[in-house]
Design an enzyme around this catalytic site. Structure first.
Site, mmCIF file in Angstrom:
data_model
loop_
_atom_site.group_PDB
_atom_site.id
_atom_site.type_symbol
_atom_site.label_atom_id
_atom_site.label_comp_id
_atom_site.label_asym_id
_atom_site.label_seq_id
_atom_site.Cartn_x
_atom_site.Cartn_y
_atom_site.Cartn_z
ATOM 1 N N MET A 80 26.651 28.451 47.125
ATOM 2 C CA MET A 80 25.786 28.422 48.303
ATOM 3 C C MET A 80 24.316 28.523 47.919
ATOM 4 S SD MET A 80 25.831 30.886 51.615
ATOM 5 C CE MET A 80 24.384 31.068 52.661
ATOM 6 N N HIS A 176 30.297 30.473 57.823
ATOM 7 C CA HIS A 176 31.544 29.704 57.863
ATOM 8 C C HIS A 176 32.748 30.617 58.021
ATOM 9 C CE1 HIS A 176 31.661 31.167 53.754
ATOM 10 N NE2 HIS A 176 30.443 30.659 53.625
ATOM 11 N N TYR A 622 32.536 55.869 50.849
ATOM 12 C CA TYR A 622 33.872 55.281 50.845
ATOM 13 C C TYR A 622 34.861 56.317 51.349
ATOM 14 C CZ TYR A 622 31.978 52.685 46.734
ATOM 15 O OH TYR A 622 31.239 51.955 45.865
ATOM 16 N N HIS A 702 38.509 47.186 45.686
ATOM 17 C CA HIS A 702 39.354 48.173 45.000
ATOM 18 C C HIS A 702 40.810 48.023 45.428
ATOM 19 C CE1 HIS A 702 35.609 50.975 44.510
ATOM 20 N NE2 HIS A 702 35.594 49.957 43.696
ATOM 21 N N ASN A 745 36.852 55.263 42.220
ATOM 22 C CA ASN A 745 37.000 53.837 41.897
ATOM 23 C C ASN A 745 38.172 53.704 40.933
ATOM 24 O OD1 ASN A 745 34.253 54.903 42.180
ATOM 25 N ND2 ASN A 745 33.684 52.781 42.417
HETATM 26 C C1 FAD Z 1 32.631 43.304 42.092
HETATM 27 C C2 FAD Z 1 33.576 44.395 41.693
HETATM 28 C C3 FAD Z 1 33.097 45.663 41.412
HETATM 29 C C4 FAD Z 1 33.965 46.687 41.060
HETATM 30 N N1 FAD Z 1 33.467 47.897 40.677
HETATM 31 C C5 FAD Z 1 34.311 48.832 40.166
HETATM 32 C C6 FAD Z 1 33.825 50.025 39.569
HETATM 33 O O1 FAD Z 1 32.608 50.237 39.461
HETATM 34 N N2 FAD Z 1 34.731 50.922 39.094
HETATM 35 C C7 FAD Z 1 36.083 50.716 39.178
HETATM 36 O O2 FAD Z 1 36.851 51.576 38.783
HETATM 37 N N3 FAD Z 1 36.565 49.598 39.716
HETATM 38 C C8 FAD Z 1 35.713 48.635 40.183
HETATM 39 N N4 FAD Z 1 36.217 47.464 40.653
HETATM 40 C C9 FAD Z 1 37.678 47.283 40.694
HETATM 41 C C10 FAD Z 1 38.298 47.007 39.319
HETATM 42 O O3 FAD Z 1 37.505 46.120 38.571
HETATM 43 C C11 FAD Z 1 39.696 46.449 39.542
HETATM 44 O O4 FAD Z 1 40.454 47.428 40.201
HETATM 45 C C12 FAD Z 1 40.396 46.080 38.246
HETATM 46 O O5 FAD Z 1 39.663 45.142 37.506
HETATM 47 C C13 FAD Z 1 41.757 45.510 38.533
HETATM 48 O O6 FAD Z 1 42.381 45.210 37.327
HETATM 49 P P1 FAD Z 1 43.657 44.276 37.236
HETATM 50 O O7 FAD Z 1 44.125 44.292 35.826
HETATM 51 O O8 FAD Z 1 44.603 44.637 38.304
HETATM 52 O O9 FAD Z 1 43.142 42.816 37.644
HETATM 53 P P2 FAD Z 1 41.826 42.000 37.325
HETATM 54 O O10 FAD Z 1 40.776 42.847 36.756
HETATM 55 O O11 FAD Z 1 41.556 41.209 38.544
HETATM 56 O O12 FAD Z 1 42.299 41.007 36.174
HETATM 57 C C14 FAD Z 1 43.224 39.988 36.388
HETATM 58 C C15 FAD Z 1 43.052 38.948 35.291
HETATM 59 O O13 FAD Z 1 44.111 38.018 35.370
HETATM 60 C C16 FAD Z 1 43.600 36.702 35.297
HETATM 61 N N5 FAD Z 1 44.535 35.866 36.055
HETATM 62 C C17 FAD Z 1 44.805 35.944 37.370
HETATM 63 N N6 FAD Z 1 45.723 35.038 37.723
HETATM 64 C C18 FAD Z 1 46.045 34.356 36.591
HETATM 65 C C19 FAD Z 1 46.926 33.288 36.331
HETATM 66 N N7 FAD Z 1 47.673 32.741 37.294
HETATM 67 N N8 FAD Z 1 46.999 32.814 35.061
HETATM 68 C C20 FAD Z 1 46.251 33.369 34.074
HETATM 69 N N9 FAD Z 1 45.396 34.389 34.275
HETATM 70 C C21 FAD Z 1 45.304 34.885 35.519
HETATM 71 C C22 FAD Z 1 42.224 36.798 35.897
HETATM 72 O O14 FAD Z 1 41.391 35.760 35.468
HETATM 73 C C23 FAD Z 1 41.755 38.167 35.418
HETATM 74 O O15 FAD Z 1 41.131 38.090 34.167
HETATM 75 C C24 FAD Z 1 35.359 46.438 41.021
HETATM 76 C C25 FAD Z 1 35.842 45.164 41.300
HETATM 77 C C26 FAD Z 1 34.965 44.142 41.607
HETATM 78 C C27 FAD Z 1 35.519 42.768 41.868
#
Ligand code: FAD
Ligand code: NAG
Ligand code: NAG
Ligand code: NAG
Ligand code: NAG
Ligand code: NAG
Ligand code: NAG
Ligand code: NAG
Length: 768
Positions: A80, A176, A622, A702, A745
């Site tokens: 955007m 949107h 939060y 989260h 978090n």
């Molecule tokens: C903007 C933002 C700020 C945040 N700030 C904080 C914070 O300050 N402190 C905190 O504790 N938490 C924070 N969080 C939350 C935290 O980052 C998440 O809870 C955590 O990353 C989740 O981990 P996960 O392993 O479940 O999944 P994710 O971190 O989402 O990782 C999933 C991975 O799998 C990959 N993937 C997905 N589908 C496929 C597929 N079909 N094939 C191959 N690869 C795939 C993705 O590309 C990604 O790399 C934040 C999240 C965001 C988005």
């Protein structure tokens, strides 16, 4: 932590994987051959055709939309901000169009330069409107361009809410209601008939192979190879997947880790450097102080392209793009009251393993000093009037009532670290560990309850992109709260309505197991995310750091130099400075926790009072552990992940407690001379403010619970070993198994949970 609603901010650069890629089609009305897509959810067709001359700066485009579409937009650069946006809508029998441009996440302004001319084959009838247009001076704009010999990304925007004044091309309109994007190979869109199209005729008929409607295709790369089987295939290199893959490979298993995105930090091959940090090869993902710029970039390739919430699709997942706030778990986080099976209560040995690999710091600057702490000092004064005491938060993880302390992070030596700089590096050093990036897993291949392997988009990994398992091998899904449900649905695992949605997508349906093999589990149900509310203040002592606006392109020179020289100073820390917690007893007898995060700057200010923008800071409040509100994650027919039911404040006691917490935090403002709350301002009560708050901006990113752990397949998706119910060898280790929100978090709780899950998986009989 959360910032703002997503809008089009997450749209990518040319990456590896789009849910849709433009393909040639013939518009049967005018006979023109366009390159384009039909979005399967709203059935809107977007097409483009270019002249063959490489010096041309124009194209012909079309939107064919059902009349529910009140306006349609196309972003030519795939995001955007900082791209040419073409917006059109019907007005009676006419179509009104407007070139626009956005420099922030607000209504895009009219943009002078492009000339849009409606072509005669445009029409409006009882069911559809079709806008066929010539767009001149449209291939380059302020800050971007189309490369006619290369590839690009277009974003579409759809709204079922009419613009404010349909007769006015400069009309305002609301955000949107949906959006998506598609990849395009511009040479495929060039036509030798272009001049004929301008003249209103179809010219030489197209080759018969061109279909009469756009279709989506999947990209596959490279020649087909013989597949190598693995003991464990881990899908997704976020924190869940990284901890798991490292521990499995440490145990000597042959492990394949697949990640759909590319590199992040410099150490992993990332090259997205700020100009000022190039000499040190430090990327946006390395420098903690660049955190806020993740949300204001014109080229945010790191966000997942197929969900309308922020999720990181790159090595490290969320940990490469998050605020890095990092809390060691509290015993409540793993209690039965928080939904865990009782066998999970003793998290300490696993948390200890995590701390050993990845210690936290509440003074991230390498020189040990704290910087830009004014907002912390002001809020300390505020809270000290409310019976709070100061602690070192991670030295006292069980103390979460009436406490505050300096924010703690998983940075190391002044740089972003997390599981990428630790677990991933040790895994990479092992011969029995293979990492492949830019590989999208669409499904697990199964025979009834037995998983045989995974299907990817990469034919170099095996015939049809299929990677098999060794005998007794196992697959572990770590795709995150949106990615994991999408894979499960495409594998025939989940609620029937979601599997039927997959069935309605021709491409995905082709590989969906037969209905007799569907496994009905509550995937996506009972998810939660912290509802969070921003309060914006000013105080004369605050340095708002120019609201972080210049840190990417033009940081304060002394700060940039200090950082480059010694990884110290303001840029060695992310924006949060102070955190606090308080417990609340709800009228339903359930204790809920409120968390505050304090930072200089603000995502947005809405106020009627004059204020000094150099002195703003934000308290994000939060509601966390104990909340009862739940929502639902699912996919639409394009397989984009969405919140089918929003999870924020659906429970009235949650709302009452959050309001109480907001009142409490602001109750002692008078004790802090010079402190003024500007959003909400004094024309609005907190009740009115919360009532008017856009639910989407309450999102904290989260998400937990989409594949939650439990003891029964009627209420949970995985069992106490993180194994998917009714399968033999499919496991999930990511935020989706966490039954309910932790107190802080979530990433600390998640990585401790991953340590515990992988140790159970290794101990579980029957594996490789
Ligand atoms: C903007 C933002 C700020 C945040 N700030 C904080 C914070 O300050 N402190 C905190 O504790 N938490 C924070 N969080 C939350 C935290 O980052 C998440 O809870 C955590 O990353 C989740 O981990 P996960 O392993 O479940 O999944 P994710 O971190 O989402 O990782 C999933 C991975 O799998 C990959 N993937 C997905 N589908 C496929 C597929 N079909 N094939 C191959 N690869 C795939 C993705 O590309 C990604 O790399 C934040 C999240 C965001 C988005
Ligand atoms: C083309 O558009 C740009 C803005 O993108 C504008 O600056 C320029 O003047 C336009 N050129 C012509 C010839 O209209
Ligand atoms: C209405 O317009 C659409 C799009 O051009 C076309 O597909 C459809 O056949 C038209 N319907 C009628 C009734 O003319
Ligand atoms: C729309 O706004 C642009 C830019 O401000 C202006 O040049 C143009 O005349 C406006 N068009 C109409 C119809 O008001
Ligand atoms: C940065 O990367 C380049 C190219 O890989 C390399 O030549 C250079 O030595 C690196 N600089 C630093 C400071 O690491
Ligand atoms: C699928 O499983 C059944 C028994 O559960 C077995 O008979 C059959 O051979 C299996 N098919 C494949 C392709 O492994
Ligand atoms: C700004 O606040 C006013 C009330 O003071 C409210 O009516 C309006 O909706 C708010 N705007 C936004 C974008 O939140
Ligand atoms: C705004 O605040 C900054 C920082 O405190 C100060 O230097 C500046 O003079 C203030 N501006 C006005 C107009 O008061």
């Amino acid at each position: 932590m959360k910032f703002k609603s997503l809008l089009l901010s997450l749209l990518p650069l040319v990456g590896s994987v789009y849910s849709q890629v433009a393909a040639p089609y013939v518009d049967s009305g005018n006979g023109f051959v366009f390159d384009g897509v039909t979005d399967p959810v709203h059935s809107v067709t977007y097409g483009i055709v270019l002249p063959q001359a490489s010096t041309s700066t124009e194209f012909i485009g079309e939107f064919v939309a059902p009349n529910e579409a009140q306006w349609i937009g196309l972003a030519l650069g795939g995001a955007m901000i900082g791209n040419l946006l073409l917006v059109a809508w019907p007005n009676g029998n006419k179509i009104v169009s407007s070139p626009r441009y956005a420099t922030g996440y607000t209504l895009p302004a009219a943009y002078a330069g492009p000339t849009i001319t409606q072509l005669p084959s445009s029409s409006v009838n009882s069911t559809h409107w079709k806008f066929v247009f010539r767009c001149q001076n449209c291939t380059a704009w302020n800050g971007g361009s189309i490369d006619p010999s290369g590839t690009g990304v277009f974003a579409w925007a759809f709204s079922n809410v009419a613009v404010d004044d349909p007769s006015d091309p400069n009309s305002s309109f609301a955000e949107h209601t949906d959006f998506g994007f598609f990849g395009i190979n511009f040479p495929d869109a060039q036509s030798s008939n272009y001049q004929n199209y301008l003249a209103g005729n179809a010219g030489t008929p197209p080759p018969t192979s061109v279909p009469s409607g756009p279709s989506s295709t999947t990209t596959t790369t490279g020649p087909t190879a013989t597949a190598t089987p693995f003991d464990y295939i881990v899908v997704g290199a976020g924190p869940g997947g990284l901890v798991t893959a490292d521990r499995l490979s440490e145990a000597g298993k042959k492990v394949l880790l697949l990640e759909r995105g590319g590199p992040s930090t410099a150490e992993t091959g990332g090259t997205y450097d700020a100009t000022w940090a190039k000499s040190a090869n430090l990327t946006k993902f390395d420098v903690p102080g660049l955190f806020e710029t993740l949300f204001t970039d014109t080229n945010p390739f790191w966000w997942c392209k197929d969900t309308n919430f922020f999720a990181g699709c790159l090595l490290g997942g969320g940990t490469s793009v998050n605020g890095a706030l990092y809390w060691y778990p509290n015993s409540r986080d793993f209690s039965t009251a928080s939904g865990w099976p009782s066998s999970w209560s003793n998290h300490q040995p696993f948390t200890d393993k995590l701390k050993q690999r990845l210690p936290s710091t509440d003074h991230p600057s390498a020189d040990g000093q704290r910087y830009l702490e004014q907002s912390a000092t002001v809020v300390q004064q505020l809270l000290s009037g409310q019976g709070y005491s100061q602690i070192t938060i991670n030295d006292n993880p069980d103390s979460k009532d009436h406490v505050f302390g300096f924010s703690a992070f998983d940075f190391l030596n002044g740089q972003r670290a997390g599981p990428v700089a630790t677990y991933f590096e040790t895994a990479l050093a092992r011969k029995n560990f293979v990492y492949k990036d830019n590989v999208l897993v669409t499904q697990v291949i199964r025979n009834g309850s037995t998983i045989l392997g995974v299907r990817t988009n990469d034919n170099t990994l095996g015939p049809d992109g299929i990677v098999p398992l060794n005998p007794n091998g196992r697959v572990i899904l770590s795709g995150g709260s949106f990615g994991t449900p999408r894979i499960l649905f495409q594998s025939g695992i989940g609620p029937t309505d979601m599997l039927q949605t997959v069935q309605s997508n021709a491409q995905a349906a082709a590989n969906l197991p037969p209905q007799s093999e569907w496994i009905d589990l509550p995937v996506g149900q009972s998810v939660s995310d912290n509802p969070s509310i921003n309060l914006v203040f000013t105080h004369p002592s605050i340095d708002a750091y120019d609201n972080w606006a210049d840190v990417w392109s033009n940081p304060r020179p002394a700060d940039a130099q200090q950082y480059l020289q010694s990884r110290s100073g303001v840029l060695a820390g992310a924006s949060p400075k102070l955190n606090f917690w308080r417990a609340y007893g709800g009228s339903d007898g359930i204790t809920r926790y409120a968390q505050g995060t304090v930072r200089p700057g603000a995502a947005s200010v809405n106020t009627s009072v004059a204020y000094n923008a150099s002195e703003i800071f934000t308290i994000t409040l939060y509601l966390s552990n104990g909340i009862q509100s739940r929502g639902r994650i699912g996919v639409d027919a394009a397989l984009n992940a969405k919140a089918l039911v929003n999870p924020w404040l659906t429970n009235s006691v949650d709302k009452t407690v959050l309001l109480q917490a907001l009142h409490d935090v602001t109750s002692t403002m008078k004790n802090v001379p010079g402190l003024t709350m500007i959003t909400p301002d004094n024309t609005m009560t907190l009740e009115q403010y919360v009532a008017a708050y856009d639910p989407a901006t309450m999102c904290s990113n989260h998400w937990v619970g989409a594949a939650k752990m439990g003891t029964s397949s009627s209420t949970a998706v995985v069992d106490e070993n993180a194994k998917v119910f009714n399968t033999d060898n499919l496991f999930i280790v990511d935020a989706s198994i966490i039954p309910s929100l932790p107190i802080g978090n979530p990433q600390g709780v998640l990585m401790s949970a991953a340590e515990q899950a992988v140790s159970r998986i290794l101990a579980l009989a029957g594996g490789p």
